[in-house]
Design a protein around this motif. Structure first.
Motif, PDB file in Angstrom:
ATOM      1  N   TYR A  24       5.133  -4.782  -5.742  1.00 26.15           N
ATOM      2  CA  TYR A  24       3.642  -4.628  -5.349  1.00 26.15           C
ATOM      3  C   TYR A  24       3.091  -4.006  -4.264  1.00 26.15           C
ATOM      4  O   TYR A  24       2.282  -3.179  -4.057  1.00 26.15           O
ATOM      5  N   THR A  25       3.735  -4.205  -3.314  1.00 31.86           N
ATOM      6  CA  THR A  25       3.373  -3.529  -1.981  1.00 31.86           C
ATOM      7  C   THR A  25       3.520  -1.962  -2.354  1.00 31.86           C
ATOM      8  O   THR A  25       3.068  -1.186  -1.591  1.00 31.86           O
ATOM      9  N   GLY A  28       0.943  -0.688  -4.228  1.00 30.82           N
ATOM     10  CA  GLY A  28      -0.543  -0.928  -3.407  1.00 30.82           C
ATOM     11  C   GLY A  28      -0.632   0.290  -2.378  1.00 30.82           C
ATOM     12  O   GLY A  28      -1.431   1.011  -2.342  1.00 30.82           O
ATOM     13  N   LEU A  29       0.547   0.533  -1.674  1.00 35.03           N
ATOM     14  CA  LEU A  29       0.616   1.590  -0.647  1.00 35.03           C
ATOM     15  C   LEU A  29       0.328   2.919  -1.416  1.00 35.03           C
ATOM     16  O   LEU A  29       0.120   3.824  -0.767  1.00 35.03           O
ATOM     17  N   ALA A 195      -1.923  -5.770  -6.997  1.00 31.56           N
ATOM     18  CA  ALA A 195      -1.040  -5.180  -6.097  1.00 31.56           C
ATOM     19  C   ALA A 195      -1.625  -4.454  -4.636  1.00 31.56           C
ATOM     20  O   ALA A 195      -1.472  -4.474  -3.625  1.00 31.56           O
ATOM     21  N   THR A 199      -1.477  -5.639  -1.136  1.00 34.18           N
ATOM     22  CA  THR A 199      -1.267  -4.795   0.139  1.00 34.18           C
ATOM     23  C   THR A 199      -2.308  -4.720   1.106  1.00 34.18           C
ATOM     24  O   THR A 199      -1.882  -4.665   2.443  1.00 34.18           O
ATOM     25  N   SER A 226      -8.550  -2.131   5.530  1.00 32.00           N
ATOM     26  CA  SER A 226      -7.724  -2.917   4.834  1.00 32.00           C
ATOM     27  C   SER A 226      -8.600  -4.319   4.521  1.00 32.00           C
ATOM     28  O   SER A 226      -8.354  -4.860   3.327  1.00 32.00           O
TER      29      SER A 226
END
Length: 424
Positions: A24-25, A28-29, A195, A199, A226
């Motif tokens: 997921y990270t 997202g990134l 995701a 993130t 963010s």
């Protein structure tokens, strides 16, 4: 004495609970970084480019660890549920193939090109590489979420009686119906937006924590943008997760019964014994709703305060919510490995009779697929039970070692590198 079914489910759920936050990270990134870079070039703000460049450091490492646990899950499935793996592999092999090709041959080189391309190619070309990376990373969950949708509601599957088969039947698939699975699109979109939101919360939490000792523009900008990412994509996640649950209620009686605590209104009472779930997960469902509301409140407060306790709480809660929601979704289909589609029941009864229809449903249960008669690994475990418990100990040690490695990597002190911004 813990049953083989419980051990299998526990191992697979455990591996998923480590694998999913990592991938997921990365997903997202994959979308956040080129967007930050594009904003930096358009606004002539170097800090956005620095954010993208420095966070790209984590992509390859986290991607590699997440991929490792993806392999572990595959091994668990192949060893503990070989017939299910064979069925899913034989029916959905193009899906697995596309996911593997994009995961190994396309996404990984894109990540490398993106990271190594900072300052080496023109800004807009580098952003294009970043979005190519994001798209290739998105194809992977797009394929795997189809498998989860297939478990909920195997759209396009056809059952044929086959006395030569070990289970008494064979399965075929109508590909024109597979991607029309009603649970697929909302599940995939909830995954994508979830995701990105997760993130965003992770970035916001870390930058909020660090801001108390590093009150720089870099930390402040990263914290603020963010937080907006967390809010916008968190709302989108909630919308599509709700739509997914609605479709599950309509098409997957066992999953709906497990999550909502009672059988769907359309399910005939005569079929209650067939579709009754192993676990009632209503408490987990309500806990997830509560966690989401608490996170929404904390995100709103973060627009006014930069607070260490709030940052730490968000970090813990977002991981708890993501893992809890995924484990709930992964366990709700039990006792079935693949939930029998309700619309297929009348057709099967008419074509082959009630007894055969019940045989098909029973064969699709996890407990049936884990019987020693159908699983050579369990035959060995039944003779040497210490093997499975020893495996649990080794896997626990491996997880603890992995946590230490991640902690050491995140604790490493680094300094943002400045890159020249060329306005396009």
């Amino acid at each position: 004495m813990v049953s083989a079914t419980e051990i299998a489910v526990g191992l697979i759920a455990w591996a998923f609970s480590v694998h999913l936050p990592l991938v997921y990270t990365v997903l997202g990134l994959g979308w956040i970084l080129p967007t930050l870079e594009l904003i930096g070039y358009k606004r002539n703000k170097q800090v956005y480019v620095d954010l993208a460049h420095n966070m790209a450091n984590y992509l390859i490492t986290v991607y590699a660890i997440g991929g490792l646990f993806g392999t572990i899950i595959t091994v668990f499935l192949a060893g503990l549920l070989p017939i299910f793996t064979n069925i899913a592999g034989a029916l959905l092999w193009p899906v697995w193939g596309v996911a593997i090709v994009f995961g190994v041959a396309i996404a990984l080189p894109f990540i490398g090109f993106y990271y190594r391309g900072f300052g080496r190619i023109s800004p807009m070309r580098h952003v294009a590489v970043g979005y190519g990376m994001a798209i290739s990373l998105t194809v992977i969950p797009a394929m795997f979420r189809l498998v989860f949708a297939f478990i909920n509601y195997p759209a396009g599957v056809e059952v044929f009686k086959d006395t030569s088969s070990i289970v008494g039947f064979t399965l075929g698939i109508n590909w024109s119906q597979v991607f029309l699975n009603p649970t697929y699109a909302p599940l995939f979109l909830a995954t994508l937006f979830g995701a990105i939101a997760m993130t965003g919360v992770l970035i916001n939490s870390i930058f909020g924590w660090r801001y108390s000792v590093d009150k720089s523009e870099y930390r402040l900008v990263g914290y603020r943008i963010s937080n907006w990412i967390s809010l916008i994509f968190g709302v989108l996640y909630a919308v599509f997760a709700g739509l997914y649950l609605y479709e599950v209620y309509l098409y997957s009686p066992t999953v709906a019964w497990s999550i909502f605590g009672k059988p769907p209104a359309y399910l005939p009472s005569s079929l209650y014994p067939v579709y009754e779930p192993t676990m009632i997960l209503t408490g987990v469902f309500y806990m997830d709703i509560a966690l989401g509301l608490i996170l929404l409140i904390l995100i709103a407060l973060s627009f006014k305060f930069i607070n260490r306790p709030i940052s730490a709480l968000k970090l813990v809660l977002v991981l708890l919510l993501m893992i809890s929601a995924e484990v709930m979704n992964g366990l709700a289909h039990l006792p079935y490995a693949i939930v029998p589609p309700l619309p297929a029941v009348p057709a099967l009864v008419k074509a082959y009779g009630l007894q055969f229809t019940l045989q098909v449903a029973n064969t699709l249960k996890v407990s049936t697929l884990l019987t020693p008669e159908l699983n050579a690994l369990l035959q060995l475990v039944s003779i040497q039970p210490g093997l499975i418990y020893g495996s649990l100990v080794v896997f626990a040690f491996f997880n603890a070692l992995l946590l230490y490695v991640i902690y050491a990597a995140l604790s490493w002190k680094w300094t943002p590198q400045s890159l020249r911004v060329e306005r396009q």
